[in-house]
Design an enzyme around this catalytic site. Sequence first.
Site, PDB file in Angstrom:
ATOM      1  N   HIS A  26     -18.526   5.679  74.163  1.00  8.46           N
ATOM      2  CA  HIS A  26     -18.402   6.755  72.908  1.00  8.46           C
ATOM      3  C   HIS A  26     -18.614   7.990  73.067  1.00  8.46           C
ATOM      4  CE1 HIS A  26     -19.299   2.419  70.661  1.00  8.46           C
ATOM      5  NE2 HIS A  26     -18.026   2.310  71.119  1.00  8.46           N
ATOM      6  N   LEU A  36     -38.749   2.923  66.548  1.00  2.00           N
ATOM      7  CA  LEU A  36     -38.378   1.861  65.706  1.00  2.00           C
ATOM      8  C   LEU A  36     -39.394   0.675  65.465  1.00  2.00           C
ATOM      9  CD1 LEU A  36     -34.398   1.719  65.974  1.00  2.00           C
ATOM     10  CD2 LEU A  36     -35.302   2.287  63.866  1.00  2.00           C
ATOM     11  N   PRO A  43     -36.268  -6.377  69.607  1.00  2.00           N
ATOM     12  CA  PRO A  43     -36.367  -7.098  70.822  1.00  2.00           C
ATOM     13  C   PRO A  43     -36.563  -6.378  71.944  1.00  2.00           C
ATOM     14  CG  PRO A  43     -34.013  -6.603  70.277  1.00  2.00           C
ATOM     15  CD  PRO A  43     -34.767  -6.107  68.972  1.00  2.00           C
TER      16      PRO A  43
END
Length: 1092
Positions: free
Chosen positions: A751, A770, A778
């Site tokens: 990307h 986060l 996770p």
Amino acid sequence: MSAKAISEQTGKEFLYKYICTSAAVQNRFRFACVTAETDWDRLTQEQPWLLTERLVVKPDQLIKRRGKLGLIGINLDLEGVKEWLRTHLMKETTVGKAKGVLKNFLIEPFVPHTQEEEFYVCIYATREGDHILFHHEGGVDVGDVDVKAQKLLVSVDEKLSEDQVTEQLLTHVPDDKKEVLASFIVGIFNLYENLYFTYLEINPLVVTENKVYVLDMAAKIDATADYICKAQWGDVQFPPPFGREAYPEEAYIADLDAKSGASLKLTLLNPRGRIWTMVAGGGASVVYSDTICDLGGVDELANYGEYSGAPSEQQTYDYAKTILALMTREKHSQGKVLIIGGSIANFTNVAATFKGIVRAIKDYQGPLKEHEVRIFVRRGGPNYQEGLRVMGEVGKTTGIPIHVFGTETHMTAIVGMALGHRPIPNQPPMDAHTANFLLNASNNAVTPANTRSASFSETKTTNDVTPAKKSKAGLPAAKATTLFSKHTKAIVWGMQTRAVQGMLDFDYVCSREEPSVAAMVYPFTGDHKQKFYWGHKEILLPVYKNMADAMKKHSEVDVLISFASLRSAFDSTVEAMQYPQIHTIAIIAEGIPEAQTRRMIKMADEKGVTIIGPATVGGIKPGCFKIGNTGGMLDNILASKLYRPGSVAYVSRSGGMSNELNNIISRTTDGVYEGVAIGGDRYPGSTFMDHVLRYQDTPGIKMMVVLGEIGGTEEYKICQGITEGRITKPVVCWCIGTCATMFASEVQFGHAGACANQASETAVAKNQALRDAGAFVPKSFDELGNVIRTVYDELVANGTIVPAQEVPPPTVPMDYSWARELGLIRKPASFMTSICDERGQELIYAGMPITEVFKEEMGLGGVLGLLWFQRRLPRYACQFIEMCLMVTADHGPAVSGAHNTIVCARAGKDLISSLTSGLLTIGDRFGGALDAAAKQFSKAFDSGMLPMEFVNKMKKDGKLIMGIGHRVKSINNPDMRVQILKDFVKQHFPSTQLLDYALDVEKITTSKKPNLILNVDGFIGVAFVDLLRTCGGFTRDEADEFVEIGALNGIFVLGRSMGFIGHYLDQKRLKQGLYRHPWDDISYVLPEHMSM
């Protein structure tokens, strides 16, 4: 990738050539490039200033802080430069974690100056605009410019003035330098904009007595703007990051990528490594690299790369063979592994791409076994079962260990298997076949209660979409919270019939009352209707040439799905935003220049329009609406329960990974409520936070999943939203790209936005932030599904989510073309052909690829042999055919065929009509005697008839001997065409029995009348029979069959067509008028008057 670093030399060439400023920029184009191959004598001839001035020498290989590293030689003469280079050129050096060889150097004039004359200037792009940083103390010790420098934001579409620069940036600059600096900064900013730079840093910028010197410069340009800036840029060479070599294989794949509408990327990290990847999808490729590094494989990871965007079988073959060639160059004591992975494709035909990979594996099966390569495959998407089947089959036939898995296996599970961290199942469970979407889904799954959210059982209202709220004057319009409902109508820009049919099939299984596509816009045809299927019925959708008509006639439309190319996407999007009815635009195209994207974002913000994309597959709202190819084919739609809403909403950058999230969420929860892929560009039209806030405000959504990635800082806004209490619903989040911090040199992932420019933009930093903010993060992507399941189960346990019984969707018949592709049906073909095949990558004539035809120099005769006779004829036979075409090409304007062609041409008819008019005269009396002559002479010769008996029999039967006789030529005035052919045939043909027989007949006929010679038609006819019978390529029956079916007349038709075309062009060139036959050349024979 969009922002690509350029060398200092390239950057300065652009600056010196195109900057427009009143400041006196010095030393324009005074630099010399030096490598190990440099011829110093030639260099000093071309750059004589090297002999007279004091010099500076430095490596030009994208190395930061060269001064601090002692990599700049200052104030040297030419001999001093050479001496300095002896200790640096081709020497290995470590810069940070990267170790590389210094190969390219730049020599420039030394500029004497004081510290007070050094300044720092930097311009870089952000979503809001371009930031200019200026500091009055430049040079090696400039320090933390983010903290120290003066800053000025030039918003998108705004202009920069010298007054702004002076007032906001030059406050600490001496007055006598302000004017020249202001002019230079405005000039460099305009250059930055006009040439599509994304980053430009000059340190130091030296100003002495109103003269400006650009000493050191670093820059990046938006490579996607090549089609705009090609004239100014020329052929730009993008150097690799320091510490990584530029390999020819990388250049080869980059060239394939440039010539393809698909995406093909390859970066070599460690060519001696034992772990190789061949991954489909920009997002998936990063996830696989992350997982390999998480499992300890970073030092053995050989490459990064991806293929996506539906490459053809041939393109995939070329990509695969490049990787296989690289990985079988050196042996590894532990053998090697190849991971052929990918997410669930949205529109790529997996079987077609896998066939290309299978071809490459077969070609390299020897080296693969010799290097003890094990292959692990995991893929999903259209026709993936067939792809997995052929992949498993090639493992059995070649003896190469190939382990094959589908969507039933977690995407990255094969990495653990390949690296020995998890067992390899003997017989992996297989999901249902692609064809099973013909059948109703099983009823053991559960679906959300209809009372919880909008679903397919809701009653129709006028429109469920929350409109953009009216804003106060002067403020941007607020954007809609709900983008799609069961009544959303869209216009599709572009002739994307497959995507539109996929949308209609999705609508049908969602029990929508009407199709979601109201019309299509395609500016390259006139207004018309296009046929599609709505369930079992055929319907017509209007296609308009211009958008204005479509908008006017379909006022209910509020969504535009743009499949416009990267060159036209900007204009079509800007046009669409002129219509207030449009509140959502999905831009599919990849490779739109960032400057254009930022302008679209600004306009969309002002008008309250939500943009999804660019560089996206789109998004999906189960039970309501899907954008284009999102979600893949119907089998995946049903398998992932996308025909009805669940409780989980997600947002990701990657289109392929969004489909993988559909799969993961459907297996671990009650399904997806809405999902959006915002696109992989640096500046997506809408951000993670835009959609997370929409989801937060949507009652039917109970939890959210965010798949972030390396690059940018958007994920920190989610952290802020959680800590401030704006986001209260559970958020499961994982940022891909954690492997980037483990690589020694910078790697640009698939990307355009997947590149960290500072520590806070790394995936590791964002995941930790986060986690600290309270999101469910996770330990790796491998565990993402488990975390989603845990959060979902807790919501079910506390009553937030109440699962409901599954309602089976209506069945949709499979398209004929796709059923045939899957091998589910068969149908007698309407046509059969055995001479040519154009379906593959290369045109094939009778089994021979066109490249081989030219390589073997077969010529026109050889091609005719392949297409007419399905044989590769001997060289002399090909030459004879070409000679026949040459001698039959023309015989003057008086013959009937040429005459007709000329009359038609002069009547103003076109080439095809005139040529056809001439060809229609060919028959037994003109030019068509080849077949008849061949048949008559063959029959007589084969029956044992003597030449005299043959002549007498034809006379007795009252028949002409075809191929005998000429209006002009005779035994005394021979036809040189026949003589040329006779000499060649006698010299090269192994046998000429029939020709000899015909020449004996000629002796008899010319004894009676001198013009009864064997003419060119007769000669070619009998000689061709000898050729067919004696060249060794045909049986007697085959040779006779070609004569019988009229093949020989084809020689005259093909040859004489050249002459007829010549006559047509001649008449047009001479501008001849309408032909009228003269009266004196017509004998008028009318009956006398008779009385009754």
